[in-house]
Write a protein that holds these residues in place. Structure first.
Motif, short mmCIF file in Angstrom:
data_model
loop_
_atom_site.label_atom_id
_atom_site.label_comp_id
_atom_site.label_asym_id
_atom_site.label_seq_id
_atom_site.Cartn_x
_atom_site.Cartn_y
_atom_site.Cartn_z
N ILE A 231 0.87 -1.17 0.00
CA ILE A 231 0.00 0.00 0.00
C ILE A 231 0.90 1.22 0.00
CG2 ILE A 231 -1.77 1.30 1.23
CD1 ILE A 231 -2.59 -1.38 2.53
N SER A 232 0.69 2.14 -0.93
CA SER A 232 1.46 3.38 -1.00
C SER A 232 0.64 4.51 -0.40
CB SER A 232 1.79 3.73 -2.46
OG SER A 232 2.67 2.78 -3.00
N PHE A 233 1.33 5.38 0.35
CA PHE A 233 0.68 6.53 0.96
C PHE A 233 1.31 7.82 0.42
CE2 PHE A 233 -1.85 4.57 4.26
CZ PHE A 233 -1.26 3.32 4.40
N GLU A 234 0.47 8.79 0.15
CA GLU A 234 0.95 10.11 -0.26
C GLU A 234 0.56 11.12 0.80
OE1 GLU A 234 0.97 12.47 -4.31
OE2 GLU A 234 -1.01 12.52 -3.38
N TYR A 235 1.47 12.03 1.10
CA TYR A 235 1.23 13.08 2.08
C TYR A 235 1.85 14.35 1.50
CZ TYR A 235 0.92 15.22 6.76
OH TYR A 235 0.61 16.00 7.84
N THR A 236 1.04 15.26 1.04
CA THR A 236 1.53 16.52 0.50
C THR A 236 1.57 17.55 1.63
OG1 THR A 236 0.64 16.06 -1.69
CG2 THR A 236 1.12 18.36 -1.18
N LEU A 237 2.71 18.16 1.82
CA LEU A 237 2.86 19.19 2.85
C LEU A 237 2.24 20.49 2.36
CD1 LEU A 237 6.53 18.48 3.91
CD2 LEU A 237 4.46 17.90 5.15
N ILE A 238 1.32 21.02 3.14
CA ILE A 238 0.67 22.28 2.82
C ILE A 238 1.05 23.28 3.90
CG2 ILE A 238 -1.55 23.43 2.44
CD1 ILE A 238 -2.65 20.58 1.74
N SER A 239 1.75 24.32 3.50
CA SER A 239 2.28 25.30 4.44
C SER A 239 1.19 25.85 5.35
CB SER A 239 2.94 26.44 3.66
OG SER A 239 3.49 27.38 4.56
N GLY A 240 1.44 25.77 6.66
CA GLY A 240 0.51 26.29 7.64
C GLY A 240 -0.70 25.42 7.90
N LYS A 241 -0.80 24.28 7.23
CA LYS A 241 -1.97 23.42 7.36
C LYS A 241 -1.61 22.07 7.99
CE LYS A 241 -6.34 23.16 6.05
NZ LYS A 241 -7.36 23.98 6.67
N ASN A 242 -0.65 21.38 7.38
CA ASN A 242 -0.30 20.05 7.85
C ASN A 242 1.21 19.85 7.91
OD1 ASN A 242 0.36 19.87 5.17
ND2 ASN A 242 -0.76 17.99 4.78
N ASP A 243 1.95 20.94 8.08
CA ASP A 243 3.41 20.87 8.04
C ASP A 243 4.08 21.19 9.38
OD1 ASP A 243 2.81 23.55 8.06
OD2 ASP A 243 4.31 24.10 6.57
N THR A 244 3.34 20.99 10.47
CA THR A 244 3.89 21.29 11.79
C THR A 244 4.64 20.08 12.35
OG1 THR A 244 1.92 20.49 12.95
CG2 THR A 244 1.94 22.83 12.27
N LYS A 245 5.41 20.34 13.39
CA LYS A 245 6.12 19.25 14.06
C LYS A 245 5.11 18.25 14.63
CE LYS A 245 9.41 18.25 17.72
NZ LYS A 245 10.31 18.79 18.74
N GLU A 246 4.00 18.76 15.17
CA GLU A 246 2.98 17.87 15.73
C GLU A 246 2.40 16.94 14.66
OE1 GLU A 246 3.06 21.25 16.22
OE2 GLU A 246 3.87 21.09 18.25
N GLN A 247 2.17 17.48 13.46
CA GLN A 247 1.67 16.65 12.37
C GLN A 247 2.70 15.61 11.95
OE1 GLN A 247 -1.28 16.45 10.53
NE2 GLN A 247 -2.18 17.69 12.15
N ALA A 248 3.98 15.99 11.93
CA ALA A 248 5.03 15.04 11.58
C ALA A 248 5.10 13.90 12.60
CB ALA A 248 6.38 15.76 11.50
N LEU A 249 4.98 14.25 13.87
CA LEU A 249 5.01 13.22 14.91
C LEU A 249 3.79 12.30 14.82
CD1 LEU A 249 6.34 15.39 17.86
CD2 LEU A 249 7.62 13.70 16.50
N ALA A 250 2.62 12.89 14.57
CA ALA A 250 1.40 12.09 14.42
C ALA A 250 1.52 11.16 13.22
CB ALA A 250 0.18 13.00 14.29
N LEU A 251 2.10 11.65 12.13
CA LEU A 251 2.30 10.82 10.94
C LEU A 251 3.26 9.68 11.25
CD1 LEU A 251 1.84 10.35 7.92
CD2 LEU A 251 3.75 11.90 7.48
N ALA A 252 4.31 9.98 11.98
CA ALA A 252 5.27 8.92 12.36
C ALA A 252 4.60 7.86 13.21
CB ALA A 252 6.46 9.54 13.09
N ARG A 253 3.71 8.28 14.11
CA ARG A 253 3.01 7.30 14.94
C ARG A 253 2.11 6.41 14.08
NH1 ARG A 253 3.34 11.59 18.62
NH2 ARG A 253 1.39 12.52 17.95
N LEU A 254 1.51 6.95 13.04
CA LEU A 254 0.72 6.12 12.12
C LEU A 254 1.62 5.13 11.41
CD1 LEU A 254 -1.72 8.60 10.35
CD2 LEU A 254 -2.20 7.08 12.26
#
Length: 108
Positions: free
Chosen positions: A54-77
């Motif tokens: 399964i391939s996942f795509e995650y596009t970083l959108i400035s000010g929307k989903n590019d925070t450290k918290e989002q990166a950590l949440a993505l890593a936990r997934l």
């Protein structure tokens, strides 16, 4: 769930863009019907039934989903999957990609 039963020789491609329902719903309205947990549960079942990648795509959108918290949440997934295949920057600043990717990897 029906797709796995078809036994097609395909790679499932998931557009994720956020690791939480609030952020993902603001980017992708379809998330209001099938949230992140439901999506990932379906992916887990698909993989268990087919053994296909399964391939996942995650596009970083400035000010929307590019925070450290989002990166950590993505890593936990990412605990559920061996790797997230692609992270695409939605801005001209490639350093955002590198910084978030490193933060996510460190959180594992």
């Amino acid at each position: 769930y029906e797709l796995a039963k078809l036994d097609l020789p395909i790679t499932l491609f998931i557009t994720l863009h956020a690791a939480d329902d609030t952020t993902r719903s603001s980017i992708m309205p379809v998330n209001q019907k099938w949230g992140v947990d439901a999506l990932l549960a379906a992916c887990k079942d698909y993989f268990a039934a087919t053994g296909r990648r399964i391939s996942f795509e995650y596009t970083l959108i400035s000010g929307k989903n590019d925070t450290k918290e989002q990166a950590l949440a993505l890593a936990r997934l990412g605990i559920y999957y061996e790797k997230m295949d692609r992270v695409c920057t939605g801005s001209d600043d490639d350093s955002v990609h590198g910084r978030l990717w490193r933060q996510g990897r460190e959180a594992r």
